[in-house]
Design a protein around this motif. Structure first.
Motif, short mmCIF file in Angstrom:
data_model
loop_
_atom_site.label_atom_id
_atom_site.label_comp_id
_atom_site.label_asym_id
_atom_site.label_seq_id
_atom_site.Cartn_x
_atom_site.Cartn_y
_atom_site.Cartn_z
N CYS A 91 0.85 -1.19 0.00
CA CYS A 91 0.00 0.00 0.00
C CYS A 91 0.88 1.24 0.00
CB CYS A 91 -0.95 0.00 1.20
SG CYS A 91 -0.15 0.32 2.77
N GLY A 92 0.27 2.37 -0.34
CA GLY A 92 0.94 3.66 -0.27
C GLY A 92 0.55 4.34 1.05
N PHE A 163 -4.81 3.28 -9.55
CA PHE A 163 -3.44 3.49 -9.08
C PHE A 163 -2.97 4.87 -9.56
CE2 PHE A 163 1.14 3.18 -9.13
CZ PHE A 163 1.43 2.45 -8.00
N VAL A 182 -3.29 3.61 1.17
CA VAL A 182 -4.17 3.34 0.03
C VAL A 182 -3.71 2.07 -0.70
CG1 VAL A 182 -2.85 4.99 -1.40
CG2 VAL A 182 -5.11 4.27 -2.16
N GLU A 183 -4.68 1.24 -1.03
CA GLU A 183 -4.43 0.06 -1.87
C GLU A 183 -5.69 -0.13 -2.71
OE1 GLU A 183 -6.05 -3.52 -0.48
OE2 GLU A 183 -7.33 -1.75 -0.35
N ASP A 208 5.30 2.51 -0.77
CA ASP A 208 5.58 3.87 -1.21
C ASP A 208 4.84 4.85 -0.31
OD1 ASP A 208 3.50 2.45 -3.09
OD2 ASP A 208 2.86 4.53 -3.03
N LEU A 210 2.84 8.48 -0.13
CA LEU A 210 2.19 9.50 -0.96
C LEU A 210 2.59 10.92 -0.56
CD1 LEU A 210 0.51 7.00 -1.80
CD2 LEU A 210 -1.39 8.57 -2.11
N1 HPA Z 1 -2.08 3.55 -4.72
C1 HPA Z 1 -2.87 2.50 -4.88
N2 HPA Z 1 -2.49 1.27 -4.59
C2 HPA Z 1 -1.25 1.08 -4.13
C3 HPA Z 1 -0.36 2.15 -3.95
C4 HPA Z 1 -0.82 3.44 -4.26
O1 HPA Z 1 -0.07 4.43 -4.11
N3 HPA Z 1 0.81 1.64 -3.49
C5 HPA Z 1 0.65 0.30 -3.41
N4 HPA Z 1 -0.59 -0.04 -3.77
#
Ligand code: HPA
Length: 238
Positions: A91-92, A163, A182-183, A208, A210
């Motif tokens: 996820c971010g 994404f 966020v995922e 990552d 954001l």
């Molecule tokens: N956005 C959506 N899904 C994700 C992200 C993201 O930044 N990083 C990993 N999965």
């Protein structure tokens, strides 16, 4: 055998871990399961069944996004009798106090859109994790975190449909309302588990950030993913 899963009925365990990426399903099964056997390769969406500490577990790829996950989870629940379903994914991060490599255990999953909004229409259903699984995952994560130097965060996440997001204002509202990350899959997993009376959880590695723009270096991805899988497997023993 179903439309999208080639396994015969007895080949899928009651406990299923769901990474988005089918190659991660293979890596996780080879790394953490004893006697892992390939049980699905329809559309290359690999699934394996083996055992973890004597407990039978299937690790099945779900693909990316809620429409894809929805297909696999519907079939796993309705045709194969899966009882405990745990998403393992990335996820971010959306809060400054969270770092890449940290683990987020998702208590709830806010979303603008799921394959289920045709059911709920004007109602804002709140997709929620199984409390028993959540508690077991947090216990396992906290035991591991000290020794391995990873942060553990428990709270709400945001399941987006995109994404490459064209609505930065929506992300701002998520940040403002304390959403941790966020995922793209958990809200539909939690909704299906609620509909069929099953247990679900999402355990996520922060890949990552954001706000800071940080990203997990490629050489650390495997290790971080491994920490998260161990947390999910320990929670599944609950
Ligand atoms: N956005 C959506 N899904 C994700 C992200 C993201 O930044 N990083 C990993 N999965």
């Amino acid at each position: 055998m179903t439309f999208h899963i080639g396994a015969s009925k007895g080949q899928i365990a009651e406990t299923v871990l769901l990474p988005g990426d089918p190659y991660r399903a293979r890596w996780a099964a080879e790394t953490f399961l004893d006697n892992a056997e390939l049980v699905n390769e329809v559309r290359g969406m690999l699934g394996f069944t083996g055992s973890y500490k004597g407990h039978r577990v299937t690790i099945q790829g779900s693909g990316m996004g809620m429409p894809s996950l929805s297909i696999y989870v519907n079939e796993l629940i309705r045709d194969y009798g899966a009882q405990t379903l745990i998403r393992i994914g990335s996820c971010g991060a959306m809060q400054e106090h969270i770092a890449v490599r940290d683990v987020i255990v998702a208590m709830s999953a806010t979303t603008v859109s799921t394959p289920s909004n045709t059911i709920f229409r004007e109602v804002n259903f709140a997709p929620t994790a199984s409390y028993a699984l959540l508690r077991a995952a947090v216990d396992a994560a906290e035991k591991m975190a000290g020794a391995r130097g990873i942060g553990v965060h428990v709270g709400g996440i945001y399941s987006s449909d995109t994404f490459y997001d064209e609505r930065p204002d929506l992300n701002e509202q998520m940040v403002r309302h304390g959403i941790l990350g966020v995922e793209m899959e958990a809200a539909e997993l939690y909704t299906l588990a609620a509909r069929y009376g099953r247990r679900a959880l999402a355990v996520l590695t922060v890949s990552d950030h954001l706000i800071s723009g940080d990203a997990l270096p490629a050489d650390q991805r495997e290790r971080s993913f491994g920490d998260m899988i161990e947390i999910a497997l320990e929670a599944a023993l609950e």
